[in-house]
Structures are given as C-alpha cells and as structure tokens.
Design a protein around this motif. Structure first.
Motif, PDB file in Angstrom:
ATOM      1  N   LYS A 199     -30.642 -58.130  22.741  1.00 31.05           N
ATOM      2  CA  LYS A 199     -30.893 -57.078  21.832  1.00 31.05           C
ATOM      3  C   LYS A 199     -31.364 -57.374  20.532  1.00 31.05           C
ATOM      4  O   LYS A 199     -32.439 -56.778  19.599  1.00 31.05           O
ATOM      5  CB  LYS A 199     -30.012 -55.843  21.693  1.00 31.05           C
ATOM      6  N   GLU A 200     -30.628 -58.250  19.745  1.00 26.40           N
ATOM      7  CA  GLU A 200     -30.769 -58.676  18.480  1.00 26.40           C
ATOM      8  C   GLU A 200     -32.183 -59.496  18.407  1.00 26.40           C
ATOM      9  O   GLU A 200     -32.955 -59.236  17.397  1.00 26.40           O
ATOM     10  CB  GLU A 200     -29.465 -59.708  17.832  1.00 26.40           C
ATOM     11  N   HIS A 203     -35.208 -56.955  18.397  1.00 24.48           N
ATOM     12  CA  HIS A 203     -35.138 -56.223  17.115  1.00 24.48           C
ATOM     13  C   HIS A 203     -36.264 -57.127  16.187  1.00 24.48           C
ATOM     14  O   HIS A 203     -37.063 -56.699  15.588  1.00 24.48           O
ATOM     15  CB  HIS A 203     -33.961 -55.752  16.669  1.00 24.48           C
TER      16      HIS A 203
END
Length: 373
Positions: A199-200, A203
């Motif tokens: 997810k990081e 992003h």
C-alpha cells in the motif's frame, strides 16, 4: 488351631513383616532417588509409548502363564507334617500360594505407585518383598523363583520406561505446538507487513507519477528514493517469508527468576523479535527478561544450534535437552557468537532487572538473605 486359622495367621504375619521391612529398608524419598538417577536410562529402548503398552501387555501374559504353570514359586517337595508327606506337600502348596499372593500384591503396588524416574524405589520394594518371603519360608524352602522375579522386575522397568516416554512425548507435543504457533505468528506478521508495504509503495508510486507530470523533478526524485527503499524492504520481507531459517538469535537473562550467570539462548522468526521476549516474560516468571544480544541471521537455526553445542555441558536441564537455559554469562555467549559471525553491533553486558531490584526492597529480610545474586 485349625489348618485354616493357622494359614490365615501365617499370612497376616507375612504381610506385617513385609510392611515393616518396607518402611525400614526401602528408600521412599522420590526426590533423592531422582537426583541419584540423573539422566534417565531406558532399560528397554522403544520408539514410542504405544510400543511400551504392547510390550507390557505381552509381558503380563507371560506372568499369568508362569503362575498357571507353577513356575512362580520354588518350594520343598519333601516337607513332612504329622508324619505325612502328603499333608506336608499340601501345607507347602498352601503356604506357597499365600506367599505368592503377598509378593504379587507388593509387585502390583510397586507398579501402581511408580513415577517417571522412580524405578530404583520400586525395584527396592520388590527385592525386599522377595527376601522377606525367602526368610519366612526357609523351613519349607519356599521362595520366589528367579525367573518369576525377573518377570516382575522387567514389568517395573517397562512401566518406568513407559512413564518416562509418555512424559517426553507430552513435552515434545507442547514444544511442537509452541513452535507451530510461533511459525504461524511469524507468517501472519510477515504477510501483514507485505500488505502494508504494498500500500505504501502504491501510494508513493502515484505521487511520483503526479510530480513527474507536473514537472516537479526534484520532489519526484525524493519520492523515487523512498520507493527504492520500500522495494528493498519488500525484498527483505519476501526473503524472510520464503526462508524459514532466517530470523533473530537472542540471548536473554532473568536474574530474578533464575539467578545470575544463567542465560537463555533461542531464536525467533517474528517480525518484531521483542514480541517473543515479552511473551517469554509473561505470568509464568516473576520478572521480565533482559536482552543482551539480538542478532539477525540468514541461517538463525544453524547459528542457534552452534551456540547450544558450545554450551551443551552447561545446560540447566540435562533431561529435556530441548530446553535452552545455560549456566553462562552474556559475555561468554558474546565471545562464542563473535567466533561464528564476527563483530556484534549491539550488545548489553549488565542486565537492567528493574522490577527485580525494585522489588527486593519490599521483601522480608529472610527472603532477601536466601536470594543470592
């Protein structure tokens, strides 16, 4: 006095004599017996407890056969009573049955009361019983046959082996359950970390594309470097998830629980190794553990084994060799670890032991005197 009453009187005298001599001559302190025995030695090595049960079942059939075939007791066949050889033989047969019954009762009690590691006590009881019967039956040459005595002795040995094997298997099952629980926790933690990193990365990748589209190249470069760092973390996480041998080797102590100069040398695959240390210091010990060494290795299993072997002669538990506590100082373990891996970046020599030291002030005076660190 009738023959029946005489027989009953003799039986009572026999049982009373055996009971009195049992208290006098047999070591009944199981703790002392276990200390003398030391590491348990299997008289009849078998692979598992069901095999011991099968062996005991078969042996008990031999014991029954020996009784049926009149091989359990040796007695005179020329004893004369009231000038009658026939009466004498009948009396000998009756007394032999009574003495065999007394011996079997003692043998059965020895088996029932046997505890893992307490074979010496059971064997002593059995021998004293046989000796008492031989002494009381001396006039009629009545004694327990050597073959039958050996059968009952073997029954004791097999029972002791069975009890110890059951104890070992239960301990192995507990340790295997703990190992699997630790593995599952490590797998879940690594999977959760992978999801967080994904997810990081997504992003940052979106931010990077937006900055490039806006022509903000300097800011985009900083984001690109962050993405590279995340990629490295993902690679390391994936490596640990795929390589079950990778993990942390730790050296911890707990002077409030085990005293000074005792350490635990273990390993964990957990993402945060201190979680494992905190679990070990749960309610089962009075104080938390102090960490002296926490070292990541691509082959933590081998490294842990090397350390265990180096301090094998200093184990606290010499019965269950899977226990990981050793009589050693953190400095000694550090020196051995450096022989295998080189320089250590982090090492704590003196334990903090905050709760232990703070608690001592509130202890009764006699308790502080007994606790030597």
């Amino acid at each position: 006095m009738t023959e029946a009453s005489a027989t009953a009187s003799t039986l009572r005298a026999l049982e009373a004599d055996i009971a009195a001599r049992r208290e006098e001559l047999v070591e009944l302190d199981d703790q002392l017996t276990l200390q003398r025995v030391g590491v348990y030695y299997y008289r009849h090595p078998l692979d598992n407890s069901p095999l011991y049960k099968e062996a005991l079942t078969e042996l008990r059939e031999h014991i029954k056969d020996s009784i049926k075939q009149n091989d359990a007791v040796v007695a005179s066949d020329s004893f004369v009573f009231n000038n009658s050889l026939a009466l004498g033989r009948k009396m000998v047969a009756d007394y032999a049955k009574l003495m065999l019954r007394a011996f079997n009762a003692e043998a059965d009690a020895s088996v029932r009361s046997l505890r893992a590691g307490g074979l010496e006590t059971g064997e002593a009881r059995l021998q004293r019983s046989a000796d008492a019967i031989a002494r009381l039956g001396r006039l009629m040459e009545i004694r327990i046959s050597e073959s039958y005595f050996n059968l009952r002795k073997t029954e004791l040995e097999l029972t002791a082996d069975y009890l110890m094997k059951v104890q070992e298997e239960r301990e192995q099952e507990r340790e295997e359950r703990a190992r699997l629980r630790e593995e599952r926790l490590a797998e879940r933690e690594l999977a959760a970390e992978r999801e967080k990193l994904n997810k990081e990365r997504d992003h940052n990748d979106n931010v990077y594309k937006q900055l490039i589209a806006q022509g903000r190249t300097e800011e985009a470069e900083r984001i690109r470097q962050q993405i590279a760092s995340i990629d490295a973390a993902i690679a390391q996480n994936d490596y640990r998830a795929a390589n079950i041998r990778a993990g942390f080797v730790y050296v911890i102590s707990n002077i409030g629980a085990f005293g000074a100069n005792v350490v635990k040398i273990g390993m964990t695959r957990r993402l945060e190794p201190m979680d494992r240390v905190r679990e070990l210091g749960d309610a089962s010990v009075p104080f938390p553990f102090d960490v002296h060494i926490m070292y990541f290795s691509n082959d933590a299993i081998t490294l842990e084994t090397q350390l265990h072997q180096a301090f094998a002669e200093r184990k606290l538990n010499n019965v269950n060799l899977r226990r990981e506590f050793f009589f050693a100082t953190p400095a000694e373990v550090k020196k051995e670890l450096q022989r295998n891996v080189g320089t250590l970046l982090e090492y704590v020599d003196t334990p903090t032991a905050e709760q232990f030291l703070q608690s001592q002030g509130a202890w009764p005076d006699d308790s502080r005197a007994r606790f030597v660190v």
